[in-house]
Design a protein around this motif. Structure first.
Motif, short mmCIF file in Angstrom:
data_model
loop_
_atom_site.label_atom_id
_atom_site.label_comp_id
_atom_site.label_asym_id
_atom_site.label_seq_id
_atom_site.Cartn_x
_atom_site.Cartn_y
_atom_site.Cartn_z
N GLN A 1 1.56 2.33 -6.24
CA GLN A 1 2.46 2.06 -5.39
C GLN A 1 3.65 2.13 -5.92
O GLN A 1 5.06 2.32 -5.46
CB GLN A 1 2.33 0.85 -4.55
CG GLN A 1 0.99 0.90 -3.56
CD GLN A 1 0.55 -0.40 -2.92
OE1 GLN A 1 0.95 -1.63 -3.64
NE2 GLN A 1 -0.44 -0.39 -2.17
N ARG B 1 -4.05 -0.19 -7.63
CA ARG B 1 -3.13 0.32 -6.35
C ARG B 1 -1.69 -0.05 -6.53
O ARG B 1 -0.86 0.78 -6.14
CB ARG B 1 -3.93 -0.59 -5.14
CG ARG B 1 -5.13 -0.07 -4.56
CD ARG B 1 -5.41 -0.40 -3.29
NE ARG B 1 -5.45 -1.74 -3.08
CZ ARG B 1 -6.37 -2.89 -3.23
NH1 ARG B 1 -7.36 -2.27 -3.78
NH2 ARG B 1 -6.10 -4.04 -2.91
N GLU C 1 -2.36 2.24 1.49
CA GLU C 1 -3.48 1.01 1.61
C GLU C 1 -2.87 -0.53 1.77
O GLU C 1 -1.95 -0.72 1.09
CB GLU C 1 -4.21 0.95 0.36
CG GLU C 1 -4.95 2.09 -0.27
CD GLU C 1 -5.64 2.10 -1.34
OE1 GLU C 1 -6.48 1.34 -1.51
OE2 GLU C 1 -5.31 2.79 -2.43
N ASN D 1 -9.40 -3.99 -8.05
CA ASN D 1 -8.52 -2.52 -7.98
C ASN D 1 -7.17 -2.94 -7.77
O ASN D 1 -6.38 -2.04 -7.41
CB ASN D 1 -9.16 -1.75 -6.80
CG ASN D 1 -10.66 -1.25 -7.39
OD1 ASN D 1 -11.09 -0.92 -8.29
ND2 ASN D 1 -11.67 -1.40 -6.53
N ILE E 1 -2.87 -4.23 1.15
CA ILE E 1 -3.40 -5.15 0.42
C ILE E 1 -3.79 -6.58 0.80
O ILE E 1 -2.77 -7.23 1.41
CB ILE E 1 -2.47 -5.36 -0.86
CG1 ILE E 1 -1.62 -3.97 -1.49
CG2 ILE E 1 -2.66 -6.28 -1.87
CD1 ILE E 1 -0.88 -4.05 -2.47
#
Length: 208
Positions: free
Chosen positions: A65, A61, A205, A57, A207
């Motif tokens: 971003q 993401r 999120e 994923n 990373i």
């Protein structure tokens, strides 16, 4: 930072770079659906048969971003995280974008070189770098109080790389994020555009 970015584009594409034609197949607007499991999958290393885990994923993401202009998160991408990922060239390019926007020019150039070494097309490279110029121009216009020019540049940046997205909402979401980073939340955008409240930036999120 803008001068450094434009010089780097001239270095790669010649003295008078033009916006490359959009290559739909080479954009980040993918049709694949991210896995809902959130689990890591495995890939074979380049040499031998060692199985290396990677986050399936991660590209999705990073793409989100980039759309919203979360340069800090993109700049946290590390080579060790990317090197065995099947989309490592695109991820390296997104990481370079984050570093360019934060003024980390030397690090950005290293990620550009990685993206090239890992097979990133020259067309996609040009689209993302020129989108970065538009974003920098948008931030400059925002700092000068020119909201319309700022949104125009942010819209051009988004449309160059993710043409399949809802350009209107993503442009306004990008605008909100960039104004926020500049310490100038454009409250009037929220007041005059009810749909903009639907484009609130999702929780960032980390990373890994």
């Amino acid at each position: 930072m803008l001068n450094s970015l434009t010089k780097w584009i001239r270095h790669l594409f010649g003295s008078k770079p033009q916006e490359p034609e959009q290559d739909v197949a080479a954009t980040f607007a993918f049709s694949e659906e991210p896995s809902s499991t959130g689990k890591k999958v495995t890939a074979f290393a380049e040499e031998g048969i060692t199985v290396v885990p990677y986050d399936e994923n991660l590209l999705e993401r990073a793409r989100i971003q980039w759309q919203f202009g979360d340069w800090e998160s993109l700049a946290r991408l590390e080579r060790s995280t990317l090197q065995h990922h099947p989309d490592r060239a695109k991820l390296a390019l997104l990481a370079a974008s984050g570093h360019f926007q934060q003024g980390n020019i030397s690090v950005a150039k290293q990620f550009i070189q990685l993206a090239q070494d890992w097979g990133c097309s020259k067309r996609l490279l040009g689209q993302v770098l020129i989108a970065g110029v538009h974003n920098s121009l948008g931030r400059t216009a925002a700092s000068m109080g020119d909201k319309e020019r700022a949104m125009s540049h942010f819209g051009n940046a988004v449309s160059l790389v993710t043409p399949g997205s809802d350009l209107r909402l993503v442009t306004r979401a990008r605008t909100l994020e960039q104004y926020s980073q500049l310490g100038q939340p454009p409250i009037e955008l929220l007041q005059h555009d009810p749909k903009l409240s639907e484009a609130t930036y999702p929780q960032k999120e980390t990373i890994s």
